[in-house]
Design a protein around this motif. Structure first.
Motif, mmCIF file in Angstrom:
data_model
loop_
_atom_site.group_PDB
_atom_site.id
_atom_site.type_symbol
_atom_site.label_atom_id
_atom_site.label_comp_id
_atom_site.label_asym_id
_atom_site.label_seq_id
_atom_site.Cartn_x
_atom_site.Cartn_y
_atom_site.Cartn_z
ATOM 1 N N ASN A 225 0.799 -1.090 0.135
ATOM 2 C CA ASN A 225 -0.208 0.215 0.025
ATOM 3 C C ASN A 225 0.788 1.200 -0.044
ATOM 4 O OD1 ASN A 225 -2.260 -1.345 -0.099
ATOM 5 N ND2 ASN A 225 -2.495 -1.738 2.294
ATOM 6 N N GLN A 227 3.584 1.676 -1.847
ATOM 7 C CA GLN A 227 4.034 1.841 -3.087
ATOM 8 C C GLN A 227 5.283 2.688 -2.978
ATOM 9 O OE1 GLN A 227 0.905 2.997 -5.657
ATOM 10 N NE2 GLN A 227 -0.480 1.463 -4.995
ATOM 11 N N SER A 231 4.066 4.043 -8.080
ATOM 12 C CA SER A 231 2.614 4.334 -7.804
ATOM 13 C C SER A 231 1.635 3.853 -8.844
ATOM 14 C CB SER A 231 2.505 5.911 -7.623
ATOM 15 O OG SER A 231 1.061 6.039 -7.496
ATOM 16 N N SER A 232 0.494 3.072 -8.435
ATOM 17 C CA SER A 232 -0.270 2.643 -9.566
ATOM 18 C C SER A 232 -1.541 3.517 -9.542
ATOM 19 C CB SER A 232 -0.739 1.312 -9.346
ATOM 20 O OG SER A 232 -1.295 1.237 -7.839
ATOM 21 N N HIS A 233 -1.329 4.865 -8.663
ATOM 22 C CA HIS A 233 -2.531 5.599 -8.675
ATOM 23 C C HIS A 233 -2.531 6.422 -9.798
ATOM 24 C CE1 HIS A 233 -1.813 5.601 -4.022
ATOM 25 N NE2 HIS A 233 -2.591 4.582 -4.595
ATOM 26 N N ASP A 236 -0.579 9.967 -9.758
ATOM 27 C CA ASP A 236 0.758 9.937 -9.856
ATOM 28 C C ASP A 236 1.589 8.661 -10.408
ATOM 29 O OD1 ASP A 236 -0.158 8.485 -7.812
ATOM 30 O OD2 ASP A 236 1.424 9.380 -6.301
ATOM 31 N N HIS A 237 0.975 8.151 -11.383
ATOM 32 C CA HIS A 237 1.034 6.854 -11.793
ATOM 33 C C HIS A 237 2.594 6.754 -12.417
ATOM 34 C CE1 HIS A 237 0.721 2.702 -13.535
ATOM 35 N NE2 HIS A 237 1.467 3.299 -14.724
ATOM 36 N N SER A 239 6.959 5.868 -11.639
ATOM 37 C CA SER A 239 8.218 5.650 -10.858
ATOM 38 C C SER A 239 8.227 6.943 -9.971
ATOM 39 C CB SER A 239 9.687 5.797 -11.436
ATOM 40 O OG SER A 239 9.549 4.740 -12.531
ATOM 41 N N ARG A 240 8.623 6.565 -8.504
ATOM 42 C CA ARG A 240 8.565 7.901 -7.642
ATOM 43 C C ARG A 240 10.013 8.421 -7.620
ATOM 44 N NH1 ARG A 240 3.606 8.262 -5.008
ATOM 45 N NH2 ARG A 240 2.955 6.377 -4.214
ATOM 46 N N LYS A 244 10.135 11.549 -2.929
ATOM 47 C CA LYS A 244 8.861 10.819 -2.496
ATOM 48 C C LYS A 244 8.865 9.508 -1.962
ATOM 49 C CE LYS A 244 4.033 10.828 -2.633
ATOM 50 N NZ LYS A 244 3.394 11.552 -1.564
ATOM 51 N N GLN A 248 7.212 7.724 1.436
ATOM 52 C CA GLN A 248 6.656 6.505 1.572
ATOM 53 C C GLN A 248 7.337 5.579 2.462
ATOM 54 O OE1 GLN A 248 3.829 8.617 0.307
ATOM 55 N NE2 GLN A 248 3.352 6.192 -0.062
#
Length: 450
Positions: A225, A227, A231-233, A236-237, A239-240, A244, A248
């Motif tokens: 969760n 991520q 991110s799969s959102h 902000d899909h 690479s971080r 960030k 996380q």
């Protein structure tokens, strides 16, 4: 703060290993070399303003195709080194350079080059050393003097320091490639070792035997969760960034501490495995930071090169450079996939065994002839409603399913690893069945033996 100071301070502040620092982009050295490139161009009369003017103009080749007056390419002279090539397209009339866009100094310099190297031939847009073609032989010399702008010739400008600049950059990208490949192999071995260690402490719960399965399941649920690196959102899909990713990872650690998962470990080796898991994430994060700051250094120095020379090297270099690892992608992407496969997946998650119709655990697991999995209640409902097709692939196998389609090995696996979930699903199935038989007033109660 200038980037050179920021780059140096970041390398010192992050406490990167010494062999990482040795492979870092030599930003200050490149800046000094860039000054030499700038002075060399200016000494030839090709200052930034003159090159900007030439780059903005076009001429026409003998076959009628428009071509720029200036072309700057980076070709591979060998398997490793880059060979920069600055070509200028000029018009000659009676052996004299007549292009008005050139400054007097540039015109005189190109006049000398033209006299030393001029030889007519066809235009070759793929090579940087071939002179340009003379006008069509159908046109007489007298008409050419009056009606055309003169012969079009390609002149290669001999530069020294731009070759030095790009070979330094290429060498260091090669070093970063080798370093990243080495670090990837090291972390891959660590991930495999950690996966084996976690597997040893997350066996299915047994009577009178200690198991940390549920605690590790909760830890990895939090990690998924979080991520951390991807991110799969929708918003902000992808690479971080390292900034960030740090946020996380901190959130994940705080959640683990808040829930007291570490204190509730029953197997001592679980705490050791968790420490290794955190250290692996920290190493991956450090690698991401190192990659980011060096990529930024490359971008900055190429931008500075373009600003001082107007040669457009930012695009040319990235298309010519040979980078298998460092510039090709993020190290986090590959290693996170392996981390998920080798470590996180060692702890079975109930979500991976959900029925795609009711979205709860597929108990009892019915596997249709098309291999898709559903819970027994959903299959029975489909059969009652005479729905013949699999909801996922439309294969006509629903009506043929019977007790032989119960996946016995998966049933045993679910009993071992998802005892709580299967018991809840069984109770829900019994309640639903009771309501179908006795109506909405049905209340479920467990049998009691007297």
């Amino acid at each position: 703060m200038k980037f050179a100071h920021e780059f140096k301070e970041t390398l010192e502040r992050e406490c990167f290993p010494d062999h990482w620092l040795a492979a870092a982009i030599p930003y200050s050295q490149l800046k000094k070399c860039l000054k030499k490139v700038q002075r060399e161009l200016e000494s030839l009369g090709l200052d930034k303003e003159t090159l900007q003017q030439l780059l903005a103009e076009q001429t026409v080749s003998p076959n009628g195709e428009p071509i720029p007056l200036v072309r700057y390419n980076l070709d591979h002279a060998s398997s490793r080194s880059l060979r920069p090539c600055l070509s200028i397209f000029v018009h000659l009339r009676h052996g004299q350079v007549i292009d008005a866009a050139l400054s007097p100094a540039s015109r005189a310099f190109l006049q000398r080059l033209s006299g030393a190297h001029s030889r007519p031939s066809a235009i070759d847009s793929s090579a940087c050393t071939t002179p340009l073609a003379t006008p069509s032989p159908d046109v007489s010399s007298d008409d050419n003097d009056e009606d055309t702008e003169g012969e079009l010739e390609r002149i290669e400008v001999p530069l020294v320091f731009d070759g030095e600049f790009f070979n330094i950059l290429q060498t260091d990208v090669d070093s970063l490639d080798a370093l990243q490949q080495q670090e990837e192999k090291s972390m891959e071995a660590e991930i495999k070792s950690l996966g084996a260690e976690v597997s040893a402490v997350v066996g299915p719960p047994k009577r009178l035997a200690k198991s940390d399965l549920n605690r590790w399941r909760e830890i990895f649920d939090l990690y998924v969760n979080a991520q951390v690196f991807f991110s799969s959102h929708e918003l902000d899909h992808g690479s971080r960034s390292s900034v960030k990713a740090v946020q996380q990872l901190v959130w994940f650690q705080k959640q683990v501490q808040t829930r007291g998962l570490l204190q509730s470990f029953k197997v001592p080796s679980s705490a050791v495995a968790y420490s290794r898991f955190l250290q692996l994430n920290a190493t991956l994060l450090q690698n991401l930071k190192f990659q980011e700051i060096n990529k930024t250094a490359i971008t900055k120095i190429l931008k500075k090169f373009d600003k001082r020379t107007s040669l457009g090297a930012s695009v040319t270099f990235r298309s010519a450079i040979r980078s298998r690892n460092f510039l090709a992608g993020s190290v986090a992407k590959k290693l996170c996939a392996q981390l998920s496969q080798e470590v996180v997946s060692t702890v079975p998650r109930a979500e991976d065994y959900d029925c795609p119709i009711c979205f709860s655990i597929a108990w009892y697991p019915v596997r249709l002839r098309c291999s898709h999995l559903f819970c027994v209640r959903c299959v029975i409902k489909m059969q009652r409603e005479n729905k013949k097709h699999c909801p996922l692939c439309r294969d006509e196998g629903v009506m043929n399913a019977d007790l032989n389609n119960i996946d016995k090995s998966l049933e045993k696996f679910m009993k071992q690893y998802f005892r709580k979930e299967t018991e809840e699903k069984q109770r829900a199935n019994e309640i639903e069945r009771g309501m179908e038989i006795f109506g909405d007033q049905y209340k479920h109660s467990s049998c009691v033996l007297m």
